[in-house]
Design an enzyme around this catalytic site. Structure first.
Site, mmCIF file in Angstrom:
data_model
loop_
_atom_site.group_PDB
_atom_site.id
_atom_site.type_symbol
_atom_site.label_atom_id
_atom_site.label_comp_id
_atom_site.label_asym_id
_atom_site.label_seq_id
_atom_site.Cartn_x
_atom_site.Cartn_y
_atom_site.Cartn_z
ATOM 1 N N ASP A 78 0.857 -1.192 0.000
ATOM 2 C CA ASP A 78 0.000 0.000 0.000
ATOM 3 C C ASP A 78 0.889 1.237 0.000
ATOM 4 O O ASP A 78 2.068 1.178 0.344
ATOM 5 C CB ASP A 78 -0.919 0.011 1.228
ATOM 6 C CG ASP A 78 -1.872 1.207 1.185
ATOM 7 O OD1 ASP A 78 -2.473 1.437 0.129
ATOM 8 O OD2 ASP A 78 -1.988 1.929 2.192
ATOM 9 N N SER A 79 0.279 2.363 -0.346
ATOM 10 C CA SER A 79 1.015 3.624 -0.317
ATOM 11 C C SER A 79 1.337 4.042 1.128
ATOM 12 O O SER A 79 2.213 4.860 1.344
ATOM 13 C CB SER A 79 0.182 4.710 -0.992
ATOM 14 O OG SER A 79 -1.091 4.784 -0.385
ATOM 15 N N CYS B 153 -3.750 -1.033 -2.287
ATOM 16 C CA CYS B 153 -3.985 0.365 -2.668
ATOM 17 C C CYS B 153 -4.818 0.423 -3.958
ATOM 18 O O CYS B 153 -4.434 -0.144 -4.986
ATOM 19 C CB CYS B 153 -2.633 1.032 -2.902
ATOM 20 S SG CYS B 153 -2.746 2.765 -3.330
ATOM 21 N N ASN B 154 -5.947 1.107 -3.885
ATOM 22 C CA ASN B 154 -6.800 1.246 -5.077
ATOM 23 C C ASN B 154 -6.109 2.045 -6.162
ATOM 24 O O ASN B 154 -6.228 1.745 -7.351
ATOM 25 C CB ASN B 154 -8.111 1.944 -4.701
ATOM 26 C CG ASN B 154 -9.064 1.017 -3.991
ATOM 27 O OD1 ASN B 154 -9.965 0.473 -4.585
ATOM 28 N ND2 ASN B 154 -8.848 0.824 -2.705
ATOM 29 N N CYS C 254 -10.990 3.043 -1.831
ATOM 30 C CA CYS C 254 -9.781 3.578 -1.192
ATOM 31 C C CYS C 254 -9.569 2.791 0.103
ATOM 32 O O CYS C 254 -10.536 2.505 0.820
ATOM 33 C CB CYS C 254 -9.972 5.067 -0.885
ATOM 34 S SG CYS C 254 -8.627 5.772 0.066
ATOM 35 N N THR C 255 -8.305 2.462 0.345
ATOM 36 C CA THR C 255 -7.967 1.639 1.510
ATOM 37 C C THR C 255 -8.535 2.171 2.823
ATOM 38 O O THR C 255 -8.867 1.399 3.717
ATOM 39 C CB THR C 255 -6.434 1.601 1.681
ATOM 40 O OG1 THR C 255 -5.927 2.923 1.484
ATOM 41 C CG2 THR C 255 -5.787 0.640 0.733
ATOM 42 N N HIS C 256 -8.598 3.487 2.942
ATOM 43 C CA HIS C 256 -8.963 4.085 4.228
ATOM 44 C C HIS C 256 -10.456 4.016 4.547
ATOM 45 O O HIS C 256 -10.854 4.100 5.694
ATOM 46 C CB HIS C 256 -8.562 5.568 4.237
ATOM 47 C CG HIS C 256 -7.084 5.799 4.204
ATOM 48 N ND1 HIS C 256 -6.281 5.281 3.220
ATOM 49 C CD2 HIS C 256 -6.284 6.506 5.038
ATOM 50 C CE1 HIS C 256 -5.035 5.658 3.446
ATOM 51 N NE2 HIS C 256 -5.004 6.395 4.547
ATOM 52 N N TYR D 34 -0.448 8.606 -2.749
ATOM 53 C CA TYR D 34 -0.302 8.334 -4.171
ATOM 54 C C TYR D 34 -1.482 8.938 -4.953
ATOM 55 O O TYR D 34 -1.389 9.144 -6.154
ATOM 56 C CB TYR D 34 -0.311 6.823 -4.432
ATOM 57 C CG TYR D 34 0.980 6.088 -4.141
ATOM 58 C CD1 TYR D 34 2.002 6.640 -3.360
ATOM 59 C CD2 TYR D 34 1.175 4.808 -4.643
ATOM 60 C CE1 TYR D 34 3.165 5.917 -3.102
ATOM 61 C CE2 TYR D 34 2.341 4.092 -4.402
ATOM 62 C CZ TYR D 34 3.330 4.653 -3.623
ATOM 63 O OH TYR D 34 4.475 3.948 -3.379
ATOM 64 N N GLY D 35 -2.572 9.155 -4.243
ATOM 65 C CA GLY D 35 -3.824 9.553 -4.899
ATOM 66 C C GLY D 35 -3.784 10.899 -5.582
ATOM 67 O O GLY D 35 -4.664 11.231 -6.376
ATOM 68 N N GLU E 158 -6.435 9.102 8.655
ATOM 69 C CA GLU E 158 -5.068 8.999 9.182
ATOM 70 C C GLU E 158 -4.934 9.688 10.534
ATOM 71 O O GLU E 158 -4.108 9.322 11.354
ATOM 72 C CB GLU E 158 -4.066 9.566 8.175
ATOM 73 C CG GLU E 158 -4.119 8.742 6.912
ATOM 74 C CD GLU E 158 -2.818 8.592 6.173
ATOM 75 O OE1 GLU E 158 -1.881 9.350 6.445
ATOM 76 O OE2 GLU E 158 -2.773 7.705 5.295
HETATM 77 N N1 DGL Z 1 -3.998 3.820 -0.484
HETATM 78 C C1 DGL Z 1 -4.617 4.809 -1.313
HETATM 79 C C2 DGL Z 1 -5.770 4.181 -2.106
HETATM 80 O O1 DGL Z 1 -6.343 3.175 -1.737
HETATM 81 C C3 DGL Z 1 -5.103 6.004 -0.509
HETATM 82 C C4 DGL Z 1 -4.003 6.883 0.044
HETATM 83 C C5 DGL Z 1 -3.160 7.545 -1.028
HETATM 84 O O2 DGL Z 1 -3.624 8.508 -1.679
HETATM 85 O O3 DGL Z 1 -2.036 7.093 -1.220
HETATM 86 O O4 DGL Z 1 -6.103 4.684 -3.154
#
Ligand code: DGL
Length: 247
Positions: A7-8, A70-71, A180-182, A39-40, A150
């Site tokens: 994941d990011s 990570c999506n 999104c993971t969160h 990363y988004g 976060e």
């Molecule tokens: N992990 C990213 C996702 O699922 C979210 C956080 C990011 O922007 O890196 O897209």
């Protein structure tokens, strides 16, 4: 089976939680690119470059598979990761599309996809869902929800105001893809906001369903070995992992 989860940052722990609940793997190696999150908000080339670096990192562990929690990475870099990895690389976007298709009967169901700017701009979910004959698709980038999670803000005034900001003009969907993971950490509040009539699609559960349909898991692993790595401040990631995963 030994799996790498990429994941990011810390968000991918929501996917690890689902993997642990289903006791699928003997060993889980987690890598969060905490030094370069988010990363988004990055562009395609950067996301691909970082993703390939993660594959290189995972080559130290002789893995059976890599799961991209990570999506954003799943939307942009899965092919490139598969090309450079020496094991299968599986992403949450395809799993989420299949889980949606399996759980909705009507092809004209109203589906709302939420995610980072990059994930929404990629249209990866819409493209996959259209191939499954869904047509009533809506997508909304909701990046503000990422830093709130976060900060471990999962409910209350700021969350409600943010939901209103993003969703007040939208119709209530029949399914909401948490792209999104969160976002699984906001399940309770999202369910409250959209009511129980909206079905939430969670990447972690989707990937478990996907894996169970594709691979034969003969054993259950109650206490898998786990290692957590981060590109910056790994101790902070381990602290959050202990808290979120109860390990
Ligand atoms: N992990 C990213 C996702 O699922 C979210 C956080 C990011 O922007 O890196 O897209």
């Amino acid at each position: 089976m030994k799996v790498g989860v990429f994941d990011s940052g810390i968000g991918g722990l929501t996917v690890v939680k689902s993997l642990l609940e289903h006791q699928l793997f003997e060993e889980i190696i987690y890598f969060g690119d905490t030094a370069r999150v988010p990363y988004g908000s990055k562009d395609k080339n950067t996301i691909i470059r970082y993703a390939i670096e993660a594959v290189e990192f995972f080559k130290n562990f002789e893995l059976d598979m890599i799961i991209v929690a990570c999506n954003t990475v799943s939307a942009y870099a899965l092919d490139e990761m598969n090309e450079s990895a020496d094991c299968p690389v599986i992403g949450v976007v395809e799993a989420g599309i299949l889980a949606t298709a399996n759980s909705l009967q009507e092809r004209d169901a109203n589906i709302l996809i939420i995610g980072t700017n990059a994930t929404i701009n990629s249209q990866a979910y819409e493209d996959g869902l259209r191939l499954k004959n869904f047509s009533n698709l809506h997508a909304k980038a909701t990046p503000l929800l990422v830093p709130l999670v976060e900060e471990e803000i999962f409910s209350g005034e700021i969350i409600n105001a943010t939901f209103k900001h993003y969703f007040s003009k939208l119709e209530r969907p029949q399914a909401l893809i948490l792209g999104c993971t969160h976002f699984p950490l906001l399940t309770k509040e999202l369910q409250k906001y959209f009511t129980q009539e909206t079905q939430l699609i969670h990447s972690g559960d989707a990937i478990v369903e996907y894996l169970q349909n594709r691979f034969a898991f003969e054993k259950k692993y109650k206490n898998p070995k786990m290692k957590f790595f981060a590109s910056e401040n790994p101790e902070a990631l381990r602290t959050i992992a202990r808290k979120w995963l109860n390990v």
